[in-house]
Design an enzyme around this catalytic site. Structure first.
Site, PDB file in Angstrom:
ATOM      1  N   ARG A 119     -53.989 -32.389 -15.505  1.00 18.55           N
ATOM      2  CA  ARG A 119     -53.041 -33.312 -15.030  1.00 18.55           C
ATOM      3  C   ARG A 119     -51.809 -33.443 -15.744  1.00 18.55           C
ATOM      4  O   ARG A 119     -51.547 -32.845 -16.711  1.00 18.55           O
ATOM      5  CB  ARG A 119     -54.203 -34.485 -15.198  1.00 18.55           C
ATOM      6  CG  ARG A 119     -54.037 -35.039 -16.528  1.00 18.55           C
ATOM      7  CD  ARG A 119     -55.006 -36.267 -16.610  1.00 18.55           C
ATOM      8  NE  ARG A 119     -55.231 -36.710 -17.871  1.00 18.55           N
ATOM      9  CZ  ARG A 119     -55.566 -37.731 -18.528  1.00 18.55           C
ATOM     10  NH1 ARG A 119     -55.885 -39.062 -17.733  1.00 18.55           N
ATOM     11  NH2 ARG A 119     -55.792 -38.200 -19.780  1.00 18.55           N
ATOM     12  N   CYS A 123     -44.023 -30.864 -11.865  1.00 19.56           N
ATOM     13  CA  CYS A 123     -42.542 -30.770 -11.674  1.00 19.56           C
ATOM     14  C   CYS A 123     -41.910 -31.758 -11.429  1.00 19.56           C
ATOM     15  O   CYS A 123     -42.085 -32.413 -10.465  1.00 19.56           O
ATOM     16  CB  CYS A 123     -42.071 -29.342 -10.961  1.00 19.56           C
ATOM     17  SG  CYS A 123     -40.186 -29.440 -10.970  1.00 19.56           S
ATOM     18  N   GLU A 158     -49.143 -42.342 -17.462  1.00 20.26           N
ATOM     19  CA  GLU A 158     -48.507 -41.560 -18.590  1.00 20.26           C
ATOM     20  C   GLU A 158     -47.491 -40.573 -18.490  1.00 20.26           C
ATOM     21  O   GLU A 158     -47.967 -39.240 -18.891  1.00 20.26           O
ATOM     22  CB  GLU A 158     -49.758 -41.275 -19.431  1.00 20.26           C
ATOM     23  CG  GLU A 158     -50.617 -42.245 -20.110  1.00 20.26           C
ATOM     24  CD  GLU A 158     -51.548 -41.891 -21.148  1.00 20.26           C
ATOM     25  OE1 GLU A 158     -51.922 -40.807 -21.201  1.00 20.26           O
ATOM     26  OE2 GLU A 158     -51.987 -42.892 -21.969  1.00 20.26           O
ATOM     27  N   CYS A 166     -38.656 -24.254 -14.478  1.00 17.58           N
ATOM     28  CA  CYS A 166     -38.170 -23.855 -13.053  1.00 17.58           C
ATOM     29  C   CYS A 166     -36.651 -23.936 -12.790  1.00 17.58           C
ATOM     30  O   CYS A 166     -36.003 -24.533 -13.318  1.00 17.58           O
ATOM     31  CB  CYS A 166     -39.103 -24.768 -12.073  1.00 17.58           C
ATOM     32  SG  CYS A 166     -38.410 -26.195 -11.657  1.00 17.58           S
ATOM     33  N   GLU A 313     -54.378 -49.994 -21.533  1.00 14.93           N
ATOM     34  CA  GLU A 313     -55.534 -49.289 -21.708  1.00 14.93           C
ATOM     35  C   GLU A 313     -56.121 -49.595 -23.088  1.00 14.93           C
ATOM     36  O   GLU A 313     -54.795 -49.223 -24.036  1.00 14.93           O
ATOM     37  CB  GLU A 313     -55.487 -47.442 -21.611  1.00 14.93           C
ATOM     38  CG  GLU A 313     -55.222 -47.099 -20.012  1.00 14.93           C
ATOM     39  CD  GLU A 313     -55.281 -45.662 -19.899  1.00 14.93           C
ATOM     40  OE1 GLU A 313     -55.470 -44.907 -20.866  1.00 14.93           O
ATOM     41  OE2 GLU A 313     -54.578 -45.164 -19.047  1.00 14.93           O
ATOM     42  N   GLU A 361     -63.976 -36.814 -19.666  1.00 15.52           N
ATOM     43  CA  GLU A 361     -64.094 -37.919 -20.410  1.00 15.52           C
ATOM     44  C   GLU A 361     -65.511 -38.819 -20.177  1.00 15.52           C
ATOM     45  O   GLU A 361     -65.456 -39.843 -20.222  1.00 15.52           O
ATOM     46  CB  GLU A 361     -63.172 -38.885 -19.944  1.00 15.52           C
ATOM     47  CG  GLU A 361     -61.533 -38.332 -20.618  1.00 15.52           C
ATOM     48  CD  GLU A 361     -60.512 -38.927 -19.978  1.00 15.52           C
ATOM     49  OE1 GLU A 361     -60.464 -39.462 -18.632  1.00 15.52           O
ATOM     50  OE2 GLU A 361     -59.368 -39.068 -20.634  1.00 15.52           O
ATOM     51  N   LYS A 362     -66.569 -37.692 -19.948  1.00 14.94           N
ATOM     52  CA  LYS A 362     -67.958 -38.358 -19.654  1.00 14.94           C
ATOM     53  C   LYS A 362     -68.473 -39.240 -20.770  1.00 14.94           C
ATOM     54  O   LYS A 362     -69.599 -40.153 -20.848  1.00 14.94           O
ATOM     55  CB  LYS A 362     -68.921 -37.498 -19.283  1.00 14.94           C
ATOM     56  CG  LYS A 362     -69.208 -36.221 -20.213  1.00 14.94           C
ATOM     57  CD  LYS A 362     -70.039 -35.398 -19.399  1.00 14.94           C
ATOM     58  CE  LYS A 362     -70.321 -34.186 -20.254  1.00 14.94           C
ATOM     59  NZ  LYS A 362     -69.092 -33.377 -20.336  1.00 14.94           N
ATOM     60  N   PHE A 363     -68.009 -38.965 -21.995  1.00 11.56           N
ATOM     61  CA  PHE A 363     -68.567 -39.657 -23.302  1.00 11.56           C
ATOM     62  C   PHE A 363     -67.530 -40.704 -23.703  1.00 11.56           C
ATOM     63  O   PHE A 363     -67.855 -41.246 -24.903  1.00 11.56           O
ATOM     64  CB  PHE A 363     -68.991 -38.749 -24.362  1.00 11.56           C
ATOM     65  CG  PHE A 363     -69.932 -37.772 -24.123  1.00 11.56           C
ATOM     66  CD1 PHE A 363     -71.395 -38.075 -23.418  1.00 11.56           C
ATOM     67  CD2 PHE A 363     -69.915 -36.435 -23.917  1.00 11.56           C
ATOM     68  CE1 PHE A 363     -72.221 -37.399 -23.055  1.00 11.56           C
ATOM     69  CE2 PHE A 363     -70.585 -35.397 -23.583  1.00 11.56           C
ATOM     70  CZ  PHE A 363     -72.141 -35.987 -23.038  1.00 11.56           C
TER      71      PHE A 363
HETATM   72  C1  GAL Z   1     -54.911 -42.055 -21.556  1.00 11.26           C
HETATM   73  C2  GAL Z   1     -55.196 -41.920 -20.080  1.00 11.26           C
HETATM   74  C3  GAL Z   1     -56.430 -42.040 -19.551  1.00 11.26           C
HETATM   75  C4  GAL Z   1     -57.647 -41.466 -20.244  1.00 11.26           C
HETATM   76  C5  GAL Z   1     -57.394 -42.246 -21.893  1.00 11.26           C
HETATM   77  C6  GAL Z   1     -58.598 -41.709 -22.490  1.00 11.26           C
HETATM   78  O1  GAL Z   1     -54.115 -41.444 -22.323  1.00 11.26           O
HETATM   79  O2  GAL Z   1     -54.154 -42.583 -19.584  1.00 11.26           O
HETATM   80  O3  GAL Z   1     -56.514 -41.624 -18.076  1.00 11.26           O
HETATM   81  O4  GAL Z   1     -57.379 -40.213 -20.193  1.00 11.26           O
HETATM   82  O5  GAL Z   1     -56.093 -41.601 -22.247  1.00 11.26           O
HETATM   83  O6  GAL Z   1     -58.374 -42.023 -23.799  1.00 11.26           O
END
Ligand code: GAL
Length: 688
Positions: A119, A123, A158, A166, A313, A361-363
């Site tokens: 992800r 571009c 982010e 390109c 976050e 990111e399952k854990f």
């Molecule tokens: C951030 C991101 C989230 C997730 C998180 C995990 O950088 O925006 O989508 O991946 O990290 O720590």
């Protein structure tokens, strides 16, 4: 006079609590959606970030849109009194798009195009990608712009300064250069000093940002990437602003991202937000990490002149990073969340609400674990925090008004990295140096703004500008005027060395007229290996009252006082007896020059003396034990003093008066005891 910023959204004038919520991953189990609603209310959540990576759920194939699931989620959240920070999905493009339009994928420096994967790798110039983003964003705005749950747009995710080589990006870069250099190729060649190694560009079309030995070129490429990212962002928000003009936009910045100039980016967003993932408990002393995190909070607040930002976050327990990480110990989640509020955040948001079942990111820590219940330590701690945040709603909109500013500048950071690293090697450590100069204030409970070279200085009593290697246009002039008019500035070794394309300034360091302001000339500098140090000592009867001897490390510059008073000098090496710290009176102000990299003991002694000299006081009249800090938010009438203990053990604090701790509603005793990782929020009348 009361000064309060308006709430992040008038719909919910409270401290927001919630996090990234991915109901698109649970479309086949609607009973989980219902359970989510119950649990969110139980945890005291009032705002969820939805749909950030949901493009393939929203548009499973080109032009076929499916909004039913999101309609249901928006309604469910509204019915449960929970607001939505709605994502736009450009952070991760759907596979059908990469295959139908390969130009949306980035190109490597060798010309190969990246396959569809991971992800954050689109571009930023591709016309197709911009068009597709605008299309889906318009649909989201048309469908949800008036929805009662919608609070804000969380645009993309982010953004980063990763390269795309390109043809679209190269053409845009060359056009950008033409404008910057006034269509004068000779001017560009001179700015890049391209006659070195015969690298002169005879044609704009030959310019490719792939030569790390051409520092001016790489700096411009970095600037271009920031501007092109902002341009992309502006394209993304155009339909949102057109259809739903009252809904504010933000995008989440990162801690570690040094490849985008966030100061420029911050101007384009309505609200600054950032993602904070400190590495708690990796050493015995959490206060270093606390100060590091505090500095970034302060920068995010400063970027919009003190306007509250969003902690977009954070992790309620432990992130996953392909390496050993530590879980937050009991109490740390509460403390680190309130730390964000203390520095000016009006939100505590998480990544993530519920753990995914599969993939990367399952854990990763989440409020709701795979067990799916509220009976976990993490859930209990999140709920306890939810209750505390509800007590703090009156803090929303207040701000922090520091008398001290520290300049940590992105473009200077790039300059040091591209340009000075050739000499300093791993001793560059610019951000670490900024943090070292910030730490004495954090320890003393003195708030600091983190600004860049473009900011106004007049409102501060003290400005600190470590390693200002690159002088961006107007900066030296601003420093000169500020000191002349009575301000105090601290500058260090390796300042005023180059201009903004990394051309060395002639006529002696620090250049740009700063040699006169600081009354010193930096003749040369010596690098040291990690095990080496150089003794320096305060001079007898120096006017600042500095005392003692200290060990300087990494970098020692040989400077000559040209009118400045010598406050400390080297006691070792071939330059023993020459100045290590000076002070120059210039106009009505004072200009300090630190010739070497100093450690915590020196910086504490120096800045404590300077705070006395400038009458800069802690927000709490109390001796703060090690690892305890105090920060203040105020609206001018009322002050909220956050006292935070980053030690695992309890600490006593002798208070000057009795206060009400609004977290407990109790009046403090004259000796307040803060438990391990404890916090108090003391309410007081504002002093000024
Ligand atoms: C951030 C991101 C989230 C997730 C998180 C995990 O950088 O925006 O989508 O991946 O990290 O720590």
């Amino acid at each position: 006079m009361s000064k309060r910023f308006p709430p992040l959204s008038h719909k919910c004038p409270r401290i927001l609590h919630g996090g990234d919520y991915n109901p698109d991953q649970w479309r086949h189990t609607p009973e989980i959606w219902d359970e989510d609603m119950r649990l969110m209310k139980l945890a005291g959540c009032n705002a969820m970030s939805v749909g950030i990576f949901a493009w393939s759920a929203l548009e499973p194939s080109e032009g076929r849109f499916e909004f039913d699931w999101l309609d249901q989620i928006m309604d469910k959240l509204a019915d449960n009194g929970i607001y939505v920070v709605l994502g736009t999905p450009s952070g991760s493009k759907p596979a059908w798009m990469s295959h139908a339009y390969p130009e949306v994928c980035r190109v490597n420096p060798d010309g190969t195009r990246q396959p569809h994967r991971v992800r954050h790798n689109h571009c930023r110039t591709s016309p197709v990608y911009r068009e597709k983003c605008q299309m889906i964003n318009r649909k989201l705005a048309e469908r949800y712009g008036d929805h009662p749950a919608l609070l804000l747009w969380h645009v993309s995710n982010e953004y980063n300064g990763g390269d795309c080589h390109c043809e679209h990006c190269y053409q845009a870069f060359r056009e950008w250069l033409k404008k910057r250099y006034n269509y004068d190729l000779e001017k560009l060649n001179y700015a890049y000093w391209s006659s070195f190694w015969s690298h002169t560009f005879p044609d704009w079309d030959y310019i490719e940002p792939i030569d790390s030995t051409m520092h001016g070129l790489m700096l411009d490429w970095a600037r271009f990437k920031t501007e092109q990212t902002i341009d992309f962002f502006n394209a993304e928000i155009a339909p949102l602003k057109e259809v739903a003009p009252d809904i504010p936009v933000t995008t989440n910045f990162m801690t570690a991202c040094s490849t985008l100039d966030y100061w420029a980016f911050a101007k384009a967003v309505d609200i600054v937000s950032w993602d904070s993932y400190p590495a708690w408990h990796e050493t015995d002393d959490d206060s270093a990490e606390a100060a590091r995190t505090a500095l970034v909070h302060d920068m995010n607040r400063s970027m919009k002149g003190g306007k509250p930002f969003m902690l977009m976050e954070s992790v309620p327990s432990i992130p996953t990073r392909d390496c050993i990480k530590k879980r937050k110990k009991p109490g740390m989640h509460y403390l680190s969340s309130l730390q964000a509020i203390a520095h000016g955040s009006d939100t505590v948001q998480y990544f993530q609400w519920r753990k995914s079942r599969g993939c990367k990111e399952k854990f990763h820590g989440a409020v709701v674990d795979h067990a799916g219940t509220e009976h976990t330590r993490v859930f209990r701690e999140v709920s306890e925090l939810g209750q505390a945040l509800a007590e703090l709603d009156e803090v929303a909109g207040t701000t922090v008004s520091p008398e001290v500013a520290l300049i940590q500048d992105y473009q200077n950071d790039w300059g040091l990295d591209f340009g000075a690293r050739v000499f300093l090697g791993e001793n560059v450590k610019y951000r670490e140096e900024c943090l070292a100069h910030y730490r004495p204030f954090w320890e003393a409970g003195v708030p600091v703004d983190i600004i860049d070279q473009t900011c106004a200085l007049d409102q501060y009593q003290l400005v600190i500008a470590p390693m200002s290697y690159m002088l961006r246009p107007g900066f030296a002039e601003r420093i000169r005027n500020y000191v002349y008019q009575g301000g105090t500035v601290v500058l260090t070794y390796w300042s005023g060395v180059v201009d903004e394309t990394d051309l060395c300034l002639l006529g002696g360091t620090p250049g740009g007229g700063l040699r006169e302001v600081f009354g010193v000339w930096e003749e040369e500098s010596q690098n040291y290996f990690p095990e080496e140090s150089v003794l320096i000592g305060a001079k007898d009867n120096n006017s600042l009252g500095m005392e003692g001897t200290y060990n300087a490390v990494d970098i020692c510059s040989v400077i000559h006082a040209e009118g400045a008073e010598v406050l400390a000098e080297y006691e070792e090496d071939y330059f023993a007896g020459s100045p290590a710290l000076t002070k120059n009176d210039y106009g009505s102000g004072k200009a300090y020059y630190m010739a070497c990299r100093n450690q915590a003991d020196f910086l504490r002694e120096f800045y404590n003396r300077l705070m006395v000299d400038r009458s800069i006081q802690s927000v709490l009249k109390a001796e703060l034990p090690e690892g305890v800090t105090a920060q203040k938010r105020t609206d001018g009438d009322t002050a909220y003093i956050f006292v935070m203990n980053f030690n695992e053990t309890e600490k006593n604090i002798e208070l000057d008066a009795a206060y009400t701790d609004i977290l407990t509603g109790k009046t403090t005793a004259s000796t307040a005891t803060l438990g391990g990782y404890g916090v108090m929020v003391l309410k007081d009348r504002a002093q000024s």
